[in-house]
Design a protein around this motif. Structure first.
Motif, mmCIF file in Angstrom:
data_model
loop_
_atom_site.group_PDB
_atom_site.id
_atom_site.type_symbol
_atom_site.label_atom_id
_atom_site.label_comp_id
_atom_site.label_asym_id
_atom_site.label_seq_id
_atom_site.Cartn_x
_atom_site.Cartn_y
_atom_site.Cartn_z
ATOM 1 N N TYR A 1 0.831 -1.205 0.000
ATOM 2 C CA TYR A 1 0.000 0.000 0.000
ATOM 3 C C TYR A 1 0.872 1.264 0.000
ATOM 4 N N ARG A 2 1.892 1.308 0.853
ATOM 5 C CA ARG A 2 2.762 2.489 0.908
ATOM 6 C C ARG A 2 3.551 2.651 -0.386
ATOM 7 N N ARG A 3 3.891 1.557 -1.020
ATOM 8 C CA ARG A 3 4.699 1.634 -2.227
ATOM 9 C C ARG A 3 3.911 2.171 -3.416
ATOM 10 N N TYR A 4 2.666 1.771 -3.573
ATOM 11 C CA TYR A 4 1.891 2.115 -4.763
ATOM 12 C C TYR A 4 0.807 3.165 -4.525
ATOM 13 N N ILE A 5 0.398 3.365 -3.287
ATOM 14 C CA ILE A 5 -0.692 4.311 -3.033
ATOM 15 C C ILE A 5 -0.240 5.442 -2.119
ATOM 16 N N GLY A 6 0.277 5.121 -0.972
ATOM 17 C CA GLY A 6 0.701 6.144 -0.034
ATOM 18 C C GLY A 6 0.526 5.666 1.395
ATOM 19 N N GLU A 7 0.601 6.605 2.304
ATOM 20 C CA GLU A 7 0.446 6.275 3.723
ATOM 21 C C GLU A 7 -1.035 6.016 4.021
ATOM 22 N N PRO A 8 -1.362 4.854 4.590
ATOM 23 C CA PRO A 8 -2.775 4.547 4.845
ATOM 24 C C PRO A 8 -3.340 5.410 5.969
ATOM 25 N N GLU A 9 -4.612 5.808 5.821
ATOM 26 C CA GLU A 9 -5.285 6.587 6.849
ATOM 27 C C GLU A 9 -5.857 5.696 7.948
ATOM 28 N N ASP A 10 -6.277 4.486 7.572
ATOM 29 C CA ASP A 10 -6.890 3.580 8.550
ATOM 30 C C ASP A 10 -6.474 2.151 8.214
ATOM 31 N N ARG A 11 -6.141 1.395 9.221
ATOM 32 C CA ARG A 11 -5.737 0.005 9.001
ATOM 33 C C ARG A 11 -6.895 -0.835 8.457
ATOM 34 N N THR A 12 -8.106 -0.501 8.873
ATOM 35 C CA THR A 12 -9.266 -1.267 8.397
ATOM 36 C C THR A 12 -9.449 -1.125 6.893
ATOM 37 N N ASP A 13 -9.230 0.081 6.378
ATOM 38 C CA ASP A 13 -9.376 0.283 4.935
ATOM 39 C C ASP A 13 -8.405 -0.589 4.151
ATOM 40 N N VAL A 14 -7.207 -0.781 4.687
ATOM 41 C CA VAL A 14 -6.221 -1.605 3.988
ATOM 42 C C VAL A 14 -6.668 -3.064 3.948
ATOM 43 N N TYR A 15 -7.068 -3.580 5.094
ATOM 44 C CA TYR A 15 -7.482 -4.986 5.136
ATOM 45 C C TYR A 15 -8.748 -5.231 4.305
ATOM 46 N N VAL A 16 -9.758 -4.369 4.481
ATOM 47 C CA VAL A 16 -11.010 -4.549 3.738
ATOM 48 C C VAL A 16 -10.792 -4.344 2.246
ATOM 49 N N GLY A 17 -10.007 -3.333 1.886
ATOM 50 C CA GLY A 17 -9.768 -3.052 0.470
ATOM 51 C C GLY A 17 -9.069 -4.192 -0.238
ATOM 52 N N PHE A 18 -7.997 -4.717 0.374
ATOM 53 C CA PHE A 18 -7.281 -5.834 -0.256
ATOM 54 C C PHE A 18 -8.135 -7.101 -0.259
ATOM 55 N N SER A 19 -8.961 -7.281 0.770
ATOM 56 C CA SER A 19 -9.839 -8.469 0.795
ATOM 57 C C SER A 19 -10.839 -8.432 -0.354
ATOM 58 N N LEU A 20 -11.461 -7.277 -0.579
ATOM 59 C CA LEU A 20 -12.404 -7.152 -1.687
ATOM 60 C C LEU A 20 -11.697 -7.250 -3.037
ATOM 61 N N PHE A 21 -10.552 -6.624 -3.141
ATOM 62 C CA PHE A 21 -9.794 -6.638 -4.396
ATOM 63 C C PHE A 21 -9.390 -8.064 -4.781
ATOM 64 N N PRO B 1 -7.577 6.622 -1.215
ATOM 65 C CA PRO B 1 -8.019 7.615 -0.216
ATOM 66 C C PRO B 1 -9.042 8.571 -0.829
ATOM 67 N N SER B 2 -10.219 8.060 -1.136
ATOM 68 C CA SER B 2 -11.259 8.849 -1.801
ATOM 69 C C SER B 2 -12.245 9.396 -0.778
ATOM 70 N N GLU B 3 -13.153 10.222 -1.255
ATOM 71 C CA GLU B 3 -14.172 10.792 -0.383
ATOM 72 C C GLU B 3 -15.222 9.734 -0.027
ATOM 73 N N ARG B 4 -15.920 10.003 1.041
ATOM 74 C CA ARG B 4 -16.921 9.056 1.533
ATOM 75 C C ARG B 4 -18.089 8.884 0.562
#
Length: 299
Positions: free
Chosen positions: A15-35, A89-92
């Protein structure tokens, strides 16, 4: 030596390599799980569809395998795109739009499972148009939100790059004036230099008064020698002589005739002296005897 493991895991490293610094750990886990889940569902759907081809078309076995294959491939694309929106890191509102689109596609998939095969594509009560239209609406909403999230992320990265370049330019401008001068002053603080640029040293000087030398007269010409150059050839010859490379040879400028004339003149002078001795009272015999004594004495 084993490689060092990332502190937060490989998902955060990617995530840090291709997107940036994550705002929330949950977004990383949920995002990669769905992806990754969307990709996995598509692979499973493909395998089921290939396996259903081994059975007779529209047979019970064929429908039992091909129906879940269609349902899985229909849900895999919305799930995959929802994972992209969650990761960025998009808007809600973009996230909510994607969730609503996924919900619509799930409703269309449920309608497909109920209508296939008896009420699908010309059989029974044909619900093909309704199911496809509903699925298309939900998929359009997910596609729009995903595209907006990607564009927003791209613009955000471009803005960050411009900000960094502007900050670097401002720092360079500041360093060129006040900071550089301050650094030079700090470095030269402990160094004392005279106007000539030579470091000042502590030493003692001798001073004399003019009265002490009034009664002293100095002869500036005494003991001095003046050397005049005799030419370049003479200087070169002198240097060669000092090096020892050449020896100096002295040659006589007189010839053989001159030497013969001088010997003849010497003999005539001796004869004149003998004649003078005979005139003074000496006998010729005594002169002859003296001459013999000289000859015998030479031998």
């Amino acid at each position: 030596m084993p490689a060092e493991q990332p502190v937060d895991g490989y998902l955060f490293d990617i995530y840090r390599r291709y997107i940036g610094e994550p705002e929330d750990r949950t977004d990383v886990y949920v995002g990669f799980s769905l992806f990754l889940g969307g990709i996995g569902l598509a692979i499973v759907a493909l395998l089921l569809f290939v396996w259903s081809g081994t059975f007779e078309t529209r047979s019970a076995s064929y429908i039992a395998w091909v129906q879940p294959a269609y349902a899985l491939v229909m849900i895999s694309l919305p799930v995959f795109m929802l994972g992209v929106v969650v990761l960025l890191p998009s808007e809600r509102r973009m996230l909510y739009t994607s969730i609503a689109g996924v919900a619509i596609t799930i409703g269309a998939i449920i309608g497909f499972i109920g209508a296939y095969p008896d009420n699908w594509n010309g059989y029974g009560n044909d619900y093909t148009v309704e199911v496809v239209a509903t699925y298309a609406i939900g998929l359009a909403g997910i596609t729009a939100s995903t595209g907006a999230a990607l564009i927003a992320h791209y613009l955000d990265m471009a803005q960050q790059v411009q900000t960094v370049e502007a900050d670097d330019g401002d720092e360079e401008d500041e360093l060129s004036d006040a900071d550089v001068r301050r650094d030079i002053d700090e470095a030269m603080e402990d160094v004392e230099l005279s106007w000539g640029g030579v470091e000042k040293t502590e030493h003692k000087r001798l001073s004399f008064s003019e009265d002490e030398f009034d009664a002293v007269s100095v002869n500036t010409d005494a003991g001095t020698k003046t050397a005049r150059s005799t030419g370049v050839d003479a200087q070169v010859a002198g240097l060669k002589g000092l090096k020892g490379g050449e020896t100096k040879t002295t040659t006589s400028e007189s010839t053989v005739d001159d030497q013969t004339a001088k010997l003849k003149e010497l003999r005539e002078q001796q004869q004149a002296e003998e004649m003078a001795t005979a005139d003074d009272g000496g006998s010729p015999l005594s002169g002859v005897l003296d001459r013999l004594r000289e000859l015998l004495g030479r031998r």
